[in-house]
Design a protein around this motif. Structure first.
Motif, PDB file in Angstrom:
ATOM      1  N   ASP A   1      -1.679  -9.342   2.870  1.00  0.00           N
ATOM      2  CA  ASP A   1      -0.265  -9.367   3.599  1.00  0.00           C
ATOM      3  C   ASP A   1      -0.147  -7.902   4.166  1.00  0.00           C
ATOM      4  O   ASP A   1       0.903  -7.612   4.738  1.00  0.00           O
ATOM      5  N   ARG A   2      -1.345  -6.964   4.286  1.00  0.00           N
ATOM      6  CA  ARG A   2      -1.242  -5.883   5.197  1.00  0.00           C
ATOM      7  C   ARG A   2      -2.028  -6.110   6.133  1.00  0.00           C
ATOM      8  O   ARG A   2      -3.372  -6.393   6.293  1.00  0.00           O
ATOM      9  N   ASN A   3      -1.681  -5.923   7.377  1.00  0.00           N
ATOM     10  CA  ASN A   3      -2.331  -5.987   8.547  1.00  0.00           C
ATOM     11  C   ASN A   3      -2.997  -7.691   8.721  1.00  0.00           C
ATOM     12  O   ASN A   3      -3.999  -7.568   8.757  1.00  0.00           O
TER      13      ASN A   3
ATOM     14  N   SER B   1       6.657 -13.745 -11.614  1.00  0.00           N
ATOM     15  CA  SER B   1       6.286 -15.470 -12.178  1.00  0.00           C
ATOM     16  C   SER B   1       4.945 -15.849 -11.019  1.00  0.00           C
ATOM     17  O   SER B   1       4.263 -16.746 -11.535  1.00  0.00           O
ATOM     18  N   ASP B   2       4.927 -15.369 -10.006  1.00  0.00           N
ATOM     19  CA  ASP B   2       3.964 -15.709  -8.853  1.00  0.00           C
ATOM     20  C   ASP B   2       3.624 -14.412  -8.192  1.00  0.00           C
ATOM     21  O   ASP B   2       4.239 -13.471  -7.690  1.00  0.00           O
ATOM     22  N   THR B   3       2.253 -14.515  -7.979  1.00  0.00           N
ATOM     23  CA  THR B   3       1.490 -13.586  -7.327  1.00  0.00           C
ATOM     24  C   THR B   3       1.864 -13.214  -5.751  1.00  0.00           C
ATOM     25  O   THR B   3       2.056 -12.232  -5.030  1.00  0.00           O
ATOM     26  N   ARG B   4       2.427 -14.533  -5.113  1.00  0.00           N
ATOM     27  CA  ARG B   4       2.888 -14.501  -3.840  1.00  0.00           C
ATOM     28  C   ARG B   4       4.228 -13.705  -3.757  1.00  0.00           C
ATOM     29  O   ARG B   4       4.537 -13.341  -2.469  1.00  0.00           O
ATOM     30  N   SER B   5       4.848 -13.591  -4.763  1.00  0.00           N
ATOM     31  CA  SER B   5       6.311 -12.938  -4.660  1.00  0.00           C
ATOM     32  C   SER B   5       6.259 -11.412  -4.416  1.00  0.00           C
ATOM     33  O   SER B   5       7.176 -10.774  -4.486  1.00  0.00           O
ATOM     34  N   ILE B   6       5.084 -11.062  -4.829  1.00  0.00           N
ATOM     35  CA  ILE B   6       4.833  -9.439  -5.011  1.00  0.00           C
ATOM     36  C   ILE B   6       4.242  -8.872  -3.717  1.00  0.00           C
ATOM     37  O   ILE B   6       3.317  -9.121  -3.224  1.00  0.00           O
TER      38      ILE B   6
END
Length: 437
Positions: A388-390, A230-235
């Motif tokens: 979210d990576r490094n 439902s939200d890109t930030r939750s992935i």
């Protein structure tokens, strides 16, 4: 009396004998005289024709001379004829070889027309006939109508129209580059050619993944479009890259592959090649990454480092950028290529697959969000910008790229540019350093 009769018969006999002997000769003389008279009068007619021709007047030229003398004027006439055809009420398909979809520009002077018709050897080589590539039958992602929603502002409309022109210019450049460099390559599409393409069936979207060019956030967006989140930030990053939530085009049968290529909107995003290379090096070799340090770090250190330590050979940690460039340029690499530093040309095959939307990483946020609006995605869905990576690492920029390439020799910089030459040409990136030729 009898004697007179005998003499008369002798005279008549001699006359008939002379007639039989000389009559053919008389006919020959008669025909020769008639022929001579015909030739005489014909020469007299030709003489009169030449005398009537004034000074400076040319005789009627041959077809070859006519074409050579009027070549330039014929081109101008053809151009003007095309303009007349474009404004004609007759449909364009009735004119031979009429493939334009836009009205021709109205030129204000003959000088402008002459400039248009000037063709240099370089441009002739560049714009030679394009091979028949795999084209889409879909409507272009930017329709002529600008009323996508009643609340669209004039600024948004102007931005969309400007981007529409930019996208068309990018596609035209891609076609010309492919015609110039890859006109003889095979045009058969295999599963290998579509292995990097992700499928979103609901919105009829095909996205070709280019690592280190915003692919993580685009895959998050595809998951939301597919209803998987439902939200890109939750992935999370691992969910995006290491779990098979999204479908790939090579998972379908051949008819399914071709149907989607012909009817779906095909999207690819590129990034400045040397900047993308530095971004990949920083991500994979300057941060903890057991897979890359083991698979790539160990053989790179073993071949290109003088007197490596046992620890370095065991862990593969600490690969330098110079060693990485040596590996990249080595035709006998100790380990194969990786998608993170392979060419976009090799990943997405833009000369074989005619992409409808060629985006740039440098303007990815704006271009992606306009595309989502055109695709009628949910209004609250935009391309995420987070890293979210490094996350503590500074984003790779042109300044950082210049710093890293300052560690290698000018010859190596030139070789890296040559390595990515097709990407530079296809996506219209300029030479990043002054010493590159």
């Amino acid at each position: 009396m009898a004697m007179l009769w005998m003499k008369w018969r002798m005279v008549l006999g001699s006359l008939f004998t002379w007639r039989r002997r000389w009559l053919p000769s008389l006919w020959f003389l008669l025909l020769l005289t008639v022929g001579t008279l015909i030739v005489f009068f014909h020469q007299q007619d030709l003489s009169d024709t030449v005398q009537q021709q004034g000074p400076g007047t040319k005789m009627r030229s041959t077809p070859r001379q006519s074409r050579e003398d009027g070549e330039k004027s014929d081109l101008i006439t053809d151009h003007l004829t095309d303009e007349q055809n474009a404004s004609s009420p007759i449909p364009p398909m009735q004119f031979p070889n009429f493939e334009r979809t836009k009205q021709p520009t109205k030129y204000e002077s003959t000088k402008q027309v002459n400039e248009l018709l000037t063709v240099t050897p370089k441009s002739r080589k560049t714009f030679k006939t394009r091979p028949q590539l795999h084209r889409s039958n879909i409507v272009p992602p930017f329709p002529s109508s600008t009323s996508s929603s009643p609340s669209s502002s004039s600024g948004a409309v102007g931005t969309r129209l400007k981007l529409s022109g930019t996208l068309e210019a990018r596609r035209e450049l891609m076609r010309n580059t492919c015609a110039k460099y890859k006109s003889h390559t095979s045009r058969t599409i295999t599963r290998e050619h579509v292995r990097m393409i992700y499928v979103e069936d609901r919105y009829k979207l095909l996205y070709c993944e280019v690592p280190k060019a915003g692919c993580s956030n685009w895959k998050r967006t595809l998951m939301v479009l597919a209803g998987l989140a439902s939200d890109t930030r939750s992935i999370s990053h691992d969910t995006v890259h290491y779990k098979s939530h999204l479908k790939k085009l090579d998972s379908f049968d051949y008819s399914g592959i071709m149907r989607r290529l012909q009817t779906y909107t095909k999207v690819v995003f590129a990034r400045e090649p040397m900047e993308r290379l530095v971004s990949a090096f920083r991500d994979k070799f300057e941060n903890p990454n057991k897979h890359y340090h083991t698979v790539y770090g160990r053989p790179i250190i073993s071949k290109y480092r003088t007197r490596p330590s046992a620890e370095a050979l065991n862990t593969g940690d600490g690969v330098t950028f110079t060693e990485f460039v040596q590996y990249l340029l080595d035709v006998h690499r100790p380990v194969g290529m990786d998608i993170h530093w392979n060419l976009v040309d090799n990943l997405c095959h833009p000369c074989l697959i005619d992409y409808d939307f060629i985006g740039k990483f440098e303007n990815m946020q704006e271009e992606s969000n306009i595309l989502l609006r055109i695709m009628k995605a949910p209004r609250n869905l935009t391309l995420p910008q987070f890293k979210d990576r490094n996350p503590k690492d500074q984003k790779t920029s042109s300044e950082i790229t210049e710093k890293y390439f300052g560690q290698v020799t000018p010859w190596q910089r030139q070789r890296v540019y040559d390595f990515f030459y097709m990407d530079y040409q296809m996506f219209n990136y300029s030479k990043p350093f002054k010493d590159i030729h």
